[in-house]
Design a protein around this motif. Structure first.
Motif, PDB file in Angstrom:
ATOM      1  N   GLY A 168       0.826  -1.207   0.000  1.00 23.25           N
ATOM      2  CA  GLY A 168       0.000   0.000   0.000  1.00 23.25           C
ATOM      3  C   GLY A 168       0.854   1.249   0.000  1.00 23.25           C
ATOM      4  N   GLY A 169       0.184   2.370  -0.037  1.00 19.84           N
ATOM      5  CA  GLY A 169       0.898   3.635  -0.046  1.00 19.84           C
ATOM      6  C   GLY A 169      -0.038   4.780  -0.343  1.00 19.84           C
ATOM      7  N   VAL A 170       0.538   5.932  -0.667  1.00 16.85           N
ATOM      8  CA  VAL A 170      -0.235   7.146  -0.901  1.00 16.85           C
ATOM      9  C   VAL A 170       0.178   7.759  -2.235  1.00 16.85           C
ATOM     10  CG1 VAL A 170      -0.712   9.471  -0.038  1.00 16.85           C
ATOM     11  CG2 VAL A 170      -0.410   7.595   1.570  1.00 16.85           C
ATOM     12  N   ASP A 171      -0.829   8.101  -3.048  1.00 15.00           N
ATOM     13  CA  ASP A 171      -0.621   8.851  -4.282  1.00 15.00           C
ATOM     14  C   ASP A 171      -0.980  10.303  -4.019  1.00 15.00           C
ATOM     15  OD1 ASP A 171       0.199   7.498  -6.729  1.00 15.00           O
ATOM     16  OD2 ASP A 171      -1.563   6.235  -6.450  1.00 15.00           O
ATOM     17  N   VAL A 172      -0.107  11.233  -4.406  1.00 11.53           N
ATOM     18  CA  VAL A 172      -0.404  12.663  -4.293  1.00 11.53           C
ATOM     19  C   VAL A 172      -0.383  13.243  -5.704  1.00 11.53           C
ATOM     20  CG1 VAL A 172       0.339  14.888  -3.377  1.00 11.53           C
ATOM     21  CG2 VAL A 172       0.590  12.821  -1.985  1.00 11.53           C
ATOM     22  N   TRP A 173      -1.524  13.781  -6.103  1.00  5.93           N
ATOM     23  CA  TRP A 173      -1.684  14.384  -7.422  1.00  5.93           C
ATOM     24  C   TRP A 173      -1.793  15.891  -7.237  1.00  5.93           C
ATOM     25  CZ3 TRP A 173      -3.112  11.349 -11.966  1.00  5.93           C
ATOM     26  CH2 TRP A 173      -3.138   9.987 -11.723  1.00  5.93           C
ATOM     27  N   THR A 174      -1.052  16.675  -8.023  1.00  5.86           N
ATOM     28  CA  THR A 174      -1.109  18.122  -7.946  1.00  5.86           C
ATOM     29  C   THR A 174      -1.536  18.665  -9.306  1.00  5.86           C
ATOM     30  OG1 THR A 174       0.666  18.115  -6.310  1.00  5.86           O
ATOM     31  CG2 THR A 174       0.187  20.217  -7.391  1.00  5.86           C
ATOM     32  N   PHE A 175      -2.599  19.474  -9.280  1.00  6.83           N
ATOM     33  CA  PHE A 175      -3.129  20.071 -10.502  1.00  6.83           C
ATOM     34  C   PHE A 175      -3.007  21.585 -10.417  1.00  6.83           C
ATOM     35  CE2 PHE A 175      -5.270  16.043  -9.986  1.00  6.83           C
ATOM     36  CZ  PHE A 175      -5.270  15.512 -11.259  1.00  6.83           C
ATOM     37  N   LYS A 176      -2.959  22.228 -11.576  1.00  5.68           N
ATOM     38  CA  LYS A 176      -2.925  23.682 -11.662  1.00  5.68           C
ATOM     39  C   LYS A 176      -4.165  24.131 -12.434  1.00  5.68           C
ATOM     40  CE  LYS A 176      -0.304  27.447 -13.762  1.00  5.68           C
ATOM     41  NZ  LYS A 176       0.858  27.759 -14.596  1.00  5.68           N
ATOM     42  N   ALA A 177      -4.897  25.097 -11.875  1.00  5.61           N
ATOM     43  CA  ALA A 177      -6.040  25.677 -12.583  1.00  5.61           C
ATOM     44  C   ALA A 177      -5.526  26.699 -13.580  1.00  5.61           C
ATOM     45  CB  ALA A 177      -6.980  26.325 -11.588  1.00  5.61           C
ATOM     46  N   VAL A 178      -5.992  26.605 -14.815  1.00  8.31           N
ATOM     47  CA  VAL A 178      -5.547  27.556 -15.838  1.00  8.31           C
ATOM     48  C   VAL A 178      -6.675  28.461 -16.321  1.00  8.31           C
ATOM     49  CG1 VAL A 178      -3.592  26.186 -16.606  1.00  8.31           C
ATOM     50  CG2 VAL A 178      -5.812  25.822 -17.665  1.00  8.31           C
ATOM     51  N   SER A 179      -7.908  28.190 -15.867  1.00  9.95           N
ATOM     52  CA  SER A 179      -9.026  29.074 -16.181  1.00  9.95           C
ATOM     53  C   SER A 179     -10.132  28.856 -15.160  1.00  9.95           C
ATOM     54  CB  SER A 179      -9.540  28.833 -17.601  1.00  9.95           C
ATOM     55  OG  SER A 179     -10.048  27.526 -17.743  1.00  9.95           O
ATOM     56  N   ALA A 180     -10.967  29.872 -14.999  1.00  9.02           N
ATOM     57  CA  ALA A 180     -12.058  29.811 -14.030  1.00  9.02           C
ATOM     58  C   ALA A 180     -13.182  28.905 -14.523  1.00  9.02           C
ATOM     59  CB  ALA A 180     -12.593  31.218 -13.775  1.00  9.02           C
ATOM     60  N   GLY A 181     -13.961  28.415 -13.560  1.00 11.13           N
ATOM     61  CA  GLY A 181     -15.129  27.599 -13.885  1.00 11.13           C
ATOM     62  C   GLY A 181     -15.157  26.315 -13.077  1.00 11.13           C
ATOM     63  N   GLU A 182     -16.207  25.538 -13.290  1.00  7.01           N
ATOM     64  CA  GLU A 182     -16.331  24.255 -12.609  1.00  7.01           C
ATOM     65  C   GLU A 182     -15.667  23.185 -13.473  1.00  7.01           C
ATOM     66  OE1 GLU A 182     -19.919  23.195 -10.234  1.00  7.01           O
ATOM     67  OE2 GLU A 182     -20.091  21.631 -11.754  1.00  7.01           O
ATOM     68  N   ARG A 183     -14.753  22.439 -12.886  1.00  9.78           N
ATOM     69  CA  ARG A 183     -13.966  21.425 -13.598  1.00  9.78           C
ATOM     70  C   ARG A 183     -14.161  20.078 -12.929  1.00  9.78           C
ATOM     71  NH1 ARG A 183     -13.648  24.767 -17.541  1.00  9.78           N
ATOM     72  NH2 ARG A 183     -12.388  26.597 -17.150  1.00  9.78           N
ATOM     73  N   GLN A 184     -13.978  19.015 -13.689  1.00  9.41           N
ATOM     74  CA  GLN A 184     -14.055  17.673 -13.123  1.00  9.41           C
ATOM     75  C   GLN A 184     -12.794  16.889 -13.467  1.00  9.41           C
ATOM     76  OE1 GLN A 184     -17.795  15.923 -14.432  1.00  9.41           O
ATOM     77  NE2 GLN A 184     -18.702  16.577 -12.495  1.00  9.41           N
ATOM     78  N   VAL A 185     -12.367  16.081 -12.500  1.00  2.25           N
ATOM     79  CA  VAL A 185     -11.235  15.182 -12.681  1.00  2.25           C
ATOM     80  C   VAL A 185     -11.725  13.792 -12.289  1.00  2.25           C
ATOM     81  CG1 VAL A 185      -8.903  14.570 -11.933  1.00  2.25           C
ATOM     82  CG2 VAL A 185      -9.580  16.972 -12.056  1.00  2.25           C
ATOM     83  N   THR A 186     -11.583  12.833 -13.196  1.00  8.42           N
ATOM     84  CA  THR A 186     -11.956  11.454 -12.894  1.00  8.42           C
ATOM     85  C   THR A 186     -10.688  10.612 -12.864  1.00  8.42           C
ATOM     86  OG1 THR A 186     -14.114  11.703 -13.936  1.00  8.42           O
ATOM     87  CG2 THR A 186     -13.330   9.453 -13.612  1.00  8.42           C
ATOM     88  N   LEU A 187     -10.475   9.936 -11.728  1.00 10.12           N
ATOM     89  CA  LEU A 187      -9.331   9.054 -11.554  1.00 10.12           C
ATOM     90  C   LEU A 187      -9.832   7.621 -11.499  1.00 10.12           C
ATOM     91  CD1 LEU A 187      -7.383  11.023  -8.800  1.00 10.12           C
ATOM     92  CD2 LEU A 187      -7.085  11.136 -11.279  1.00 10.12           C
TER      93      LEU A 187
END
Length: 70
Positions: free
Chosen positions: A28-47
């Motif tokens: 087991g372990g931990v995944d750390v994902w870092t995202f950068k917003a490049v424009s305003a609005g509602e966004r979705q990320v599916t993993l």
């Protein structure tokens, strides 16, 4: 892994995995994902979780996060 296309308003900056017990398969372990917003609005990320066997086409599990960028 990211399922489908990443929303155009987000960029993946980094993805880092830290094992609970390095060198021990299945520990087991931990995944750390870092995202950068490049424009305003509602966004979705599916993993999705893809098991490490037989190169499946579809993820075994998915989770979708909704992010609001102002």
């Amino acid at each position: 892994e990211i399922v489908g296309e990443l929303d155009a308003g987000l960029e993946l900056v980094s993805k880092e995995y830290t094992s609970d017990a390095p060198g021990v398969p299945g520990s087991g372990g931990v995944d750390v994902w870092t995202f950068k917003a490049v424009s305003a609005g509602e966004r979705q990320v599916t993993l999705g979780y893809y098991p490490p066997s037989n190169d499946p086409v579809d993820p075994q599990q998915t989770v979708t996060f909704t992010v609001t960028v102002q």
